[in-house]
Design a protein around this motif. Structure first.
Motif, PDB file in Angstrom:
ATOM      1  N   CYS A  62       0.863  -1.190   0.000  1.00 22.17           N
ATOM      2  CA  CYS A  62       0.000   0.000   0.000  1.00 22.17           C
ATOM      3  C   CYS A  62       0.894   1.233   0.000  1.00 22.17           C
ATOM      4  O   CYS A  62       0.947   1.979   0.963  1.00 22.17           O
ATOM      5  CB  CYS A  62      -0.918  -0.016   1.223  1.00 22.17           C
ATOM      6  SG  CYS A  62      -2.181   1.283   1.191  1.00 22.17           S
ATOM      7  N   ARG A  64       2.478   4.732  -2.083  1.00 17.90           N
ATOM      8  CA  ARG A  64       2.033   5.783  -3.003  1.00 17.90           C
ATOM      9  C   ARG A  64       2.588   5.548  -4.403  1.00 17.90           C
ATOM     10  O   ARG A  64       3.785   5.315  -4.581  1.00 17.90           O
ATOM     11  CB  ARG A  64       2.470   7.157  -2.492  1.00 17.90           C
ATOM     12  CG  ARG A  64       2.172   8.283  -3.478  1.00 17.90           C
ATOM     13  CD  ARG A  64       2.366   9.644  -2.889  1.00 17.90           C
ATOM     14  NE  ARG A  64       2.064  10.677  -3.867  1.00 17.90           N
ATOM     15  CZ  ARG A  64       1.694  11.915  -3.569  1.00 17.90           C
ATOM     16  NH1 ARG A  64       1.602  12.274  -2.307  1.00 17.90           N
ATOM     17  NH2 ARG A  64       1.434  12.795  -4.518  1.00 17.90           N
ATOM     18  N   ALA A 103      -4.504  10.046  -4.946  1.00  9.96           N
ATOM     19  CA  ALA A 103      -5.019   8.984  -4.074  1.00  9.96           C
ATOM     20  C   ALA A 103      -6.277   8.361  -4.665  1.00  9.96           C
ATOM     21  O   ALA A 103      -6.453   7.133  -4.668  1.00  9.96           O
ATOM     22  CB  ALA A 103      -5.303   9.538  -2.684  1.00  9.96           C
ATOM     23  N   HIS A 107      -6.765   4.453  -6.368  1.00 10.74           N
ATOM     24  CA  HIS A 107      -7.734   3.465  -5.901  1.00 10.74           C
ATOM     25  C   HIS A 107      -8.678   3.045  -7.030  1.00 10.74           C
ATOM     26  O   HIS A 107      -9.059   1.862  -7.112  1.00 10.74           O
ATOM     27  CB  HIS A 107      -8.531   4.026  -4.726  1.00 10.74           C
ATOM     28  CG  HIS A 107      -9.319   2.997  -3.994  1.00 10.74           C
ATOM     29  ND1 HIS A 107      -8.760   1.815  -3.546  1.00 10.74           N
ATOM     30  CD2 HIS A 107     -10.639   2.959  -3.645  1.00 10.74           C
ATOM     31  CE1 HIS A 107      -9.692   1.091  -2.939  1.00 10.74           C
ATOM     32  NE2 HIS A 107     -10.838   1.761  -2.997  1.00 10.74           N
ATOM     33  N   ASP A 110      -6.695   0.610  -9.002  1.00 11.49           N
ATOM     34  CA  ASP A 110      -6.459  -0.627  -8.257  1.00 11.49           C
ATOM     35  C   ASP A 110      -7.709  -1.503  -8.258  1.00 11.49           C
ATOM     36  O   ASP A 110      -7.634  -2.715  -8.436  1.00 11.49           O
ATOM     37  CB  ASP A 110      -6.048  -0.277  -6.825  1.00 11.49           C
ATOM     38  CG  ASP A 110      -5.409  -1.457  -6.107  1.00 11.49           C
ATOM     39  OD1 ASP A 110      -4.738  -2.261  -6.779  1.00 11.49           O
ATOM     40  OD2 ASP A 110      -5.584  -1.558  -4.888  1.00 11.49           O
ATOM     41  N   ASP A 120     -11.361  -0.210   1.278  1.00 11.10           N
ATOM     42  CA  ASP A 120     -10.031  -0.708   1.643  1.00 11.10           C
ATOM     43  C   ASP A 120      -9.340  -1.289   0.421  1.00 11.10           C
ATOM     44  O   ASP A 120      -9.980  -1.712  -0.537  1.00 11.10           O
ATOM     45  CB  ASP A 120     -10.141  -1.767   2.735  1.00 11.10           C
ATOM     46  CG  ASP A 120     -10.682  -1.201   4.039  1.00 11.10           C
ATOM     47  OD1 ASP A 120     -10.513   0.017   4.257  1.00 11.10           O
ATOM     48  OD2 ASP A 120     -11.275  -1.974   4.818  1.00 11.10           O
ATOM     49  N   SER A 121      -8.012  -1.302   0.441  1.00  8.77           N
ATOM     50  CA  SER A 121      -7.232  -1.792  -0.694  1.00  8.77           C
ATOM     51  C   SER A 121      -6.986  -3.284  -0.564  1.00  8.77           C
ATOM     52  O   SER A 121      -6.595  -3.778   0.506  1.00  8.77           O
ATOM     53  CB  SER A 121      -5.895  -1.045  -0.778  1.00  8.77           C
ATOM     54  OG  SER A 121      -6.107   0.332  -1.033  1.00  8.77           O
ATOM     55  N   CYS A 129      -4.468  -2.697   3.112  1.00 12.39           N
ATOM     56  CA  CYS A 129      -4.478  -1.519   3.982  1.00 12.39           C
ATOM     57  C   CYS A 129      -5.859  -0.887   3.984  1.00 12.39           C
ATOM     58  O   CYS A 129      -6.643  -1.067   3.050  1.00 12.39           O
ATOM     59  CB  CYS A 129      -3.419  -0.484   3.587  1.00 12.39           C
ATOM     60  SG  CYS A 129      -3.695   0.340   2.030  1.00 12.39           S
ATOM     61  N   TRP A 131      -8.687   2.177   3.962  1.00 13.68           N
ATOM     62  CA  TRP A 131      -8.844   3.287   3.028  1.00 13.68           C
ATOM     63  C   TRP A 131      -8.205   4.569   3.547  1.00 13.68           C
ATOM     64  O   TRP A 131      -7.586   5.312   2.799  1.00 13.68           O
ATOM     65  CB  TRP A 131     -10.329   3.512   2.732  1.00 13.68           C
ATOM     66  CG  TRP A 131     -11.124   4.011   3.900  1.00 13.68           C
ATOM     67  CD1 TRP A 131     -11.685   3.281   4.894  1.00 13.68           C
ATOM     68  CD2 TRP A 131     -11.437   5.377   4.189  1.00 13.68           C
ATOM     69  NE1 TRP A 131     -12.339   4.087   5.798  1.00 13.68           N
ATOM     70  CE2 TRP A 131     -12.215   5.390   5.379  1.00 13.68           C
ATOM     71  CE3 TRP A 131     -11.171   6.588   3.563  1.00 13.68           C
ATOM     72  CZ2 TRP A 131     -12.698   6.561   5.955  1.00 13.68           C
ATOM     73  CZ3 TRP A 131     -11.660   7.755   4.137  1.00 13.68           C
ATOM     74  CH2 TRP A 131     -12.410   7.741   5.313  1.00 13.68           C
ATOM     75  N   ARG A 134      -4.432   4.341   3.164  1.00 17.66           N
ATOM     76  CA  ARG A 134      -4.061   4.576   1.758  1.00 17.66           C
ATOM     77  C   ARG A 134      -4.064   6.061   1.433  1.00 17.66           C
ATOM     78  O   ARG A 134      -3.094   6.591   0.876  1.00 17.66           O
ATOM     79  CB  ARG A 134      -5.025   3.840   0.836  1.00 17.66           C
ATOM     80  CG  ARG A 134      -4.940   4.300  -0.620  1.00 17.66           C
ATOM     81  CD  ARG A 134      -5.897   3.559  -1.522  1.00 17.66           C
ATOM     82  NE  ARG A 134      -7.238   3.428  -1.000  1.00 17.66           N
ATOM     83  CZ  ARG A 134      -8.174   4.383  -1.062  1.00 17.66           C
ATOM     84  NH1 ARG A 134      -7.878   5.565  -1.593  1.00 17.66           N
ATOM     85  NH2 ARG A 134      -9.388   4.168  -0.586  1.00 17.66           N
ATOM     86  N   LYS A 137      -1.179   8.062   2.741  1.00 16.09           N
ATOM     87  CA  LYS A 137       0.099   7.951   2.029  1.00 16.09           C
ATOM     88  C   LYS A 137       0.287   9.106   1.046  1.00 16.09           C
ATOM     89  O   LYS A 137       1.407   9.452   0.690  1.00 16.09           O
ATOM     90  CB  LYS A 137       0.147   6.633   1.254  1.00 16.09           C
ATOM     91  CG  LYS A 137       0.129   5.383   2.123  1.00 16.09           C
ATOM     92  CD  LYS A 137       1.503   5.086   2.665  1.00 16.09           C
ATOM     93  CE  LYS A 137       1.517   3.723   3.361  1.00 16.09           C
ATOM     94  NZ  LYS A 137       2.874   3.340   3.786  1.00 16.09           N
TER      95      LYS A 137
END
Length: 412
Positions: A62, A64, A103, A107, A110, A120-121, A129, A131, A134, A137
């Motif tokens: 997770c 950047r 950011a 997402h 992703d 969430d990732s 990680c 949200w 993330r 970051k």
């Protein structure tokens, strides 16, 4: 995001399983019999400094990564539509923040490429990680965060309509807790279109927003919104790299005039309260330049032959136009100096051609006279116009005969 790949998910499982995100359920995909996917919005997510610590557990994968937009116009349009909705409720506009934009775009990509739909990732089906971790970051020092996600909507207008028709997402869009926004759009994946809005506030940042964060304006007269009511007592402003205005009492909303030069224009605001100061800035593209009076030529010369009574040329035109933009300018002729010539009109609007004709004083010109005079052309509109007024010099040379010389044309 440790890697990008397509993670296939059984559509039956997608219809049955809901994933919990900080206690909020995320709507699963809905699949039609023809395998086309209906658009969905996830449950909204929001957190502030009182409900979650800033330093959540850091998960591997997770990190950047900054991705450039696949459709910057879509992302910009979502920001404009959000601020339209906020303006309807008399709420301040949100300022675009590039880190929140990165950011949100991260997402959106992703979710599209790793085959999931969640705040969430996830990577390979495993949560890597939260949200807020993330977003942190990309966007450090936050005191408030919120996020909306959606998938399957084909246009900015459609996705905003979907969010606004959901009470939780609408609450995030209209929340007074946030000052900045980032939008991410990505195409691909099972839903084909993925959208993310990230909202945030940093306690030490007081944005200035031009024209509700629209990208362009055709008018130099704009509206500013300046955050900091109750914190700052005075402010001063400047255009581009120009001089500062005088200090004035703080006000959140202010009408302002940009430098009327076509291109990206910047407004910087400095705020103070006693010895404490801060500053912020915003940009907007001005699509038109300032009006400017152009008069060509700036001088006219005539010859009068006493031997033939011939004027060379018998008349001449002065061209009056707005060389700065397409705006029509109204003009008048004044301060005519000389009774031996006359203009074809005393007023008009741009573009125009004004004809100047010499008239012998008393019926004839006198040998070897040099008559010099002129006139002034002035714009009568109330707004400032560069180049107004303009002088046009007029001259008549009285000679016995004008010698004309003809040169041969040479071709190579």
């Amino acid at each position: 995001m440790s890697r990008f790949y397509i993670h296939k998910v059984n559509p039956i499982i997608l219809c049955l399983v809901a994933v919990l995100v900080w206690g909020l359920s995320v709507s699963p995909a809905v699949v039609r019999a023809d395998d086309s996917v209906l658009p969905v919005v996830g449950e909204p997510a929001a957190v502030d400094e009182t409900s979650e610590p800033h330093n959540s557990i850091q998960f591997n994968g997770c990190e950047r990564q900054n991705f450039e937009p696949v459709n910057a116009e879509f992302e910009q349009r979502v920001v404009e539509l959000v601020n339209q909705e906020r303006n309807k409720q008399d709420l301040p506009p949100l300022k675009w923040n590039i880190d929140l934009g990165y950011a949100a775009r991260y997402h959106a990509r992703d979710m599209a490429e790793d085959g999931y739909f969640n705040h969430d990732s996830y990577d390979g089906g495993q949560m890597i990680c939260s949200w807020s971790t993330r977003i942190g970051k990309f966007y450090s020092g936050w005191s408030s965060l919120a996020e909306n996600i959606a998938a399957g909507y084909t246009t900015p207008e459609n996705v905003i309509s979907g969010w606004m028709n959901s009470s939780g997402h609408r609450a995030n869009i209209l929340s007074p807790s946030n000052r900045e926004i980032g939008v991410g759009y990505w195409s691909g994946g099972s839903y084909r279109y993925y959208w993310v809005q990230d909202f945030g506030r940093r306690s030490s940042v007081y944005p200035v927003v031009i024209n509700r964060e629209y990208a362009r304006t055709s008018s130099p007269d704009v509206e500013l919104y300046i955050y900091g009511q109750g914190v700052w007592t005075e402010m001063r402003l400047r255009n581009d790299d120009g001089n500062w205005s005088e200090w004035r009492p703080f006000q959140s909303r202010l009408n302002w005039r940009l430098n009327r030069v076509k291109g990206i224009r910047t407004v910087t605001v400095e705020l103070r309260n006693g010895s404490g100061t801060t500053s912020s800035w915003d940009t907007i593209e001005l699509t038109t330049s300032a009006p400017e009076l152009e008069v060509q030529p700036a001088s006219l010369t005539f010859f009068y032959e006493t031997s033939t009574g011939r004027l060379i040329p018998p008349s001449a035109s002065v061209f009056i136009q707005n060389s700065g933009n397409d705006q029509v300018l109204n003009w008048v002729v004044e301060n005519i100096n000389g009774d031996w010539f006359s203009p074809s009109a005393l007023a008009g609007s741009t573009p125009a051609s004004l004809v100047i004709s010499p008239v012998p004083n008393g019926g004839s010109f006198v040998q070897n006279q040099i008559l010099s005079g002129g006139l002034t052309i002035r714009i009568t509109d109330t707004f400032p116009v560069a180049g107004s007024p303009r002088q046009v010099a007029v001259q008549v040379l009285v000679v016995e005969r004008v010698q004309q010389v003809f040169l041969p044309m040479v071709r190579r």
